[in-house]
Write a protein that holds these residues in place. Structure first.
Motif, mmCIF file in Angstrom:
data_model
loop_
_atom_site.group_PDB
_atom_site.id
_atom_site.type_symbol
_atom_site.label_atom_id
_atom_site.label_comp_id
_atom_site.label_asym_id
_atom_site.label_seq_id
_atom_site.Cartn_x
_atom_site.Cartn_y
_atom_site.Cartn_z
ATOM 1 N N ALA A 112 0.868 -1.235 -0.084
ATOM 2 C CA ALA A 112 0.210 -0.010 0.050
ATOM 3 C C ALA A 112 0.913 1.235 0.056
ATOM 4 O O ALA A 112 0.645 2.254 -0.660
ATOM 5 C CB ALA A 112 -1.074 0.027 1.382
ATOM 6 N N LYS A 113 2.049 1.034 0.581
ATOM 7 C CA LYS A 113 2.849 2.251 0.600
ATOM 8 C C LYS A 113 3.607 2.480 -0.472
ATOM 9 O O LYS A 113 4.279 3.527 -0.847
ATOM 10 C CB LYS A 113 3.798 2.173 1.805
ATOM 11 N N ALA A 114 3.691 1.612 -1.416
ATOM 12 C CA ALA A 114 4.344 1.688 -2.647
ATOM 13 C C ALA A 114 3.479 2.557 -3.570
ATOM 14 O O ALA A 114 3.084 2.075 -4.737
ATOM 15 C CB ALA A 114 4.716 0.467 -3.098
ATOM 16 N N ALA A 115 3.448 3.734 -3.312
ATOM 17 C CA ALA A 115 2.341 4.652 -4.055
ATOM 18 C C ALA A 115 3.196 5.011 -5.731
ATOM 19 O O ALA A 115 4.210 4.816 -5.668
ATOM 20 C CB ALA A 115 2.147 5.880 -3.248
ATOM 21 N N ARG A 116 2.025 5.185 -6.530
ATOM 22 C CA ARG A 116 2.559 5.152 -7.921
ATOM 23 C C ARG A 116 1.741 6.612 -8.625
ATOM 24 O O ARG A 116 0.669 6.871 -7.770
ATOM 25 C CB ARG A 116 2.266 4.045 -8.793
ATOM 26 N N MET A 117 2.299 7.155 -9.317
ATOM 27 C CA MET A 117 1.503 8.183 -9.967
ATOM 28 C C MET A 117 0.386 7.583 -11.049
ATOM 29 O O MET A 117 0.962 7.023 -11.875
ATOM 30 C CB MET A 117 2.407 9.165 -10.823
ATOM 31 N N LYS A 118 -0.716 7.720 -10.850
ATOM 32 C CA LYS A 118 -1.834 7.630 -11.724
ATOM 33 C C LYS A 118 -2.208 8.642 -12.636
ATOM 34 O O LYS A 118 -2.064 9.557 -12.209
ATOM 35 C CB LYS A 118 -3.271 6.921 -10.968
ATOM 36 N N GLU A 119 -3.080 8.177 -13.570
ATOM 37 C CA GLU A 119 -3.217 9.117 -14.591
ATOM 38 C C GLU A 119 -5.014 9.330 -14.957
ATOM 39 O O GLU A 119 -5.222 8.044 -15.154
ATOM 40 C CB GLU A 119 -2.542 9.363 -15.953
ATOM 41 N N LYS A 138 -0.683 9.317 -5.827
ATOM 42 C CA LYS A 138 -0.950 10.613 -6.444
ATOM 43 C C LYS A 138 -1.572 10.474 -7.957
ATOM 44 O O LYS A 138 -1.646 9.480 -8.449
ATOM 45 C CB LYS A 138 0.559 11.491 -6.687
ATOM 46 N N VAL A 139 -2.414 11.454 -8.280
ATOM 47 C CA VAL A 139 -3.204 11.370 -9.575
ATOM 48 C C VAL A 139 -2.875 12.638 -10.527
ATOM 49 O O VAL A 139 -2.813 13.825 -9.839
ATOM 50 C CB VAL A 139 -4.581 11.266 -9.320
ATOM 51 N N ARG A 140 -2.337 12.526 -11.617
ATOM 52 C CA ARG A 140 -2.061 13.409 -12.514
ATOM 53 C C ARG A 140 -3.426 13.354 -13.816
ATOM 54 O O ARG A 140 -3.724 12.494 -14.186
ATOM 55 C CB ARG A 140 -0.874 13.053 -13.358
ATOM 56 N N PHE A 141 -3.980 14.731 -13.970
ATOM 57 C CA PHE A 141 -4.922 14.918 -14.709
ATOM 58 C C PHE A 141 -4.544 15.367 -16.082
ATOM 59 O O PHE A 141 -3.497 16.327 -15.935
ATOM 60 C CB PHE A 141 -6.075 15.695 -14.059
ATOM 61 N N GLN A 142 -4.834 14.958 -16.976
ATOM 62 C CA GLN A 142 -4.613 15.411 -18.428
ATOM 63 C C GLN A 142 -5.655 15.759 -19.404
ATOM 64 O O GLN A 142 -6.689 14.920 -19.349
ATOM 65 C CB GLN A 142 -3.565 14.422 -19.082
ATOM 66 N N ASP A 154 -1.347 3.868 -14.814
ATOM 67 C CA ASP A 154 -0.062 4.623 -14.396
ATOM 68 C C ASP A 154 0.066 5.927 -15.163
ATOM 69 O O ASP A 154 0.444 5.674 -16.545
ATOM 70 C CB ASP A 154 1.210 3.682 -14.490
ATOM 71 N N ALA A 155 0.753 6.730 -14.841
ATOM 72 C CA ALA A 155 1.197 7.852 -15.702
ATOM 73 C C ALA A 155 2.418 7.628 -16.366
ATOM 74 O O ALA A 155 3.359 7.022 -15.915
ATOM 75 C CB ALA A 155 1.320 9.391 -14.575
ATOM 76 N N LYS A 156 2.503 8.061 -17.456
ATOM 77 C CA LYS A 156 3.701 7.897 -18.483
ATOM 78 C C LYS A 156 4.559 9.030 -18.157
ATOM 79 O O LYS A 156 4.202 10.387 -18.163
ATOM 80 C CB LYS A 156 3.511 7.610 -19.966
ATOM 81 N N ASP A 157 5.844 8.824 -18.008
ATOM 82 C CA ASP A 157 6.882 9.729 -17.928
ATOM 83 C C ASP A 157 7.208 10.883 -18.892
ATOM 84 O O ASP A 157 7.677 11.927 -18.597
ATOM 85 C CB ASP A 157 8.126 9.295 -17.244
ATOM 86 N N ASP A 158 6.722 10.362 -20.049
ATOM 87 C CA ASP A 158 6.881 11.333 -21.367
ATOM 88 C C ASP A 158 5.841 12.032 -21.655
ATOM 89 O O ASP A 158 5.957 12.712 -22.634
ATOM 90 C CB ASP A 158 7.092 10.143 -22.556
ATOM 91 N N VAL A 159 5.046 12.449 -20.729
ATOM 92 C CA VAL A 159 3.879 13.449 -21.119
ATOM 93 C C VAL A 159 3.906 14.657 -20.387
ATOM 94 O O VAL A 159 3.592 14.925 -19.420
ATOM 95 C CB VAL A 159 2.709 12.779 -20.739
ATOM 96 N N LEU A 160 4.824 15.670 -21.024
ATOM 97 C CA LEU A 160 4.678 16.909 -20.964
ATOM 98 C C LEU A 160 5.185 17.469 -19.603
ATOM 99 O O LEU A 160 4.929 18.459 -18.981
ATOM 100 C CB LEU A 160 3.492 17.556 -21.098
ATOM 101 N N ASP A 161 5.995 16.469 -18.939
ATOM 102 C CA ASP A 161 6.457 16.599 -17.505
ATOM 103 C C ASP A 161 7.058 17.720 -17.309
ATOM 104 O O ASP A 161 7.151 18.703 -16.397
ATOM 105 C CB ASP A 161 7.377 15.363 -16.945
#
Length: 221
Positions: free
Chosen positions: A98-105, A133-137, A211-218
């Motif tokens: 549960a602690k292994a949080a990932r960025m979601k999209e 965490k959640v990234r909105f696009q 999962d959020a992709k690292d190549d999206v306009l970061d």
């Protein structure tokens, strides 16, 4: 008495073997070392003793002798009920996962209909409630590019709707034809769900699908 070797990997498992698998935990008569360091379930040190003596002590008090640090010298064993030990390890692994949080999209559109928006917010709440965490696009299409303020309005609505579950980690940012924003979860005790009825009980919050992709306009400004 020599200072006991500190066990920095107390998870009931020894180091992975050459095949990359965790060896099975040794219990009672399966413990091979002639001498072991014994600790109680509370962590109190009972010292180093012959394994036979440790087994007799475990039997006397109705507990098991469980090898928790096989790579120590001598191996460390704990006096504990093995069933309880396995339960504790399963709970620990669950908590670690549960602690292994990932960025979601979550992807949105200016014209996202109400029901679709509510479903996406239900998923957002599930992600945040699992510590992600959640990234909105939001991408503008065709004539929407002439009204980019509408995309910022959508992000503002998300912030308002999610204020009882998450806080802004990265404010809405316009880059080209895309607006992105990141929310981080509030502390567990402060979370209150608004879109619970739109949640899917079978929705896998750990799936890599969102999962959020690292190549999206970061890094674009």
């Amino acid at each position: 008495m020599p200072t006991p070797q500190k066990n920095n990997n107390f998870n009931g498992r020894s180091k992975r073997d050459q095949n990359g698998k965790n060896p099975q935990i040794r219990v009672n008569d399966r413990i091979r070392a002639p001498r072991v360091r014994v600790v109680t379930a509370a962590g109190d040190q009972l010292g180093v003793m012959p394994t036979r003596e440790a087994l007799a002590k475990a039997k006397e008090i109705g507990l098991d002798l469980v090898e928790i640090a096989p790579n120590a010298d001598p191996p460390v064993c704990r006096l504990i009920d093995y069933g309880k030990f396995k339960y504790m390890q399963a709970k620990l692994q669950k908590n670690n996962k549960a602690k292994a949080a990932r960025m979601k999209e979550i992807k949105l559109r200016v014209g996202t209909d109400v029901n679709d928006y509510n479903v996406k917010m239900g998923r957002t709440e599930q992600f945040l409630d699992h510590g992600h965490k959640v990234r909105f696009q939001l991408r503008f299409r065709n004539r929407e590019n002439a009204h980019k303020e509408l995309g910022l309005d959508v992000m503002a609505k998300v912030v308002e709707d999610m204020k009882t579950m998450g806080k802004v980690d990265q404010p809405a940012k316009l880059a080209g034809n895309t607006v992105t924003m990141v929310l981080a979860p509030l502390p567990a005790g402060q979370r209150v769900k608004k879109f619970k009825k739109y949640e899917d009980e079978n929705f896998d919050t750990e799936s890599e699908e969102f999962d959020a992709k690292d190549d999206v306009l970061d890094d674009e400004s």
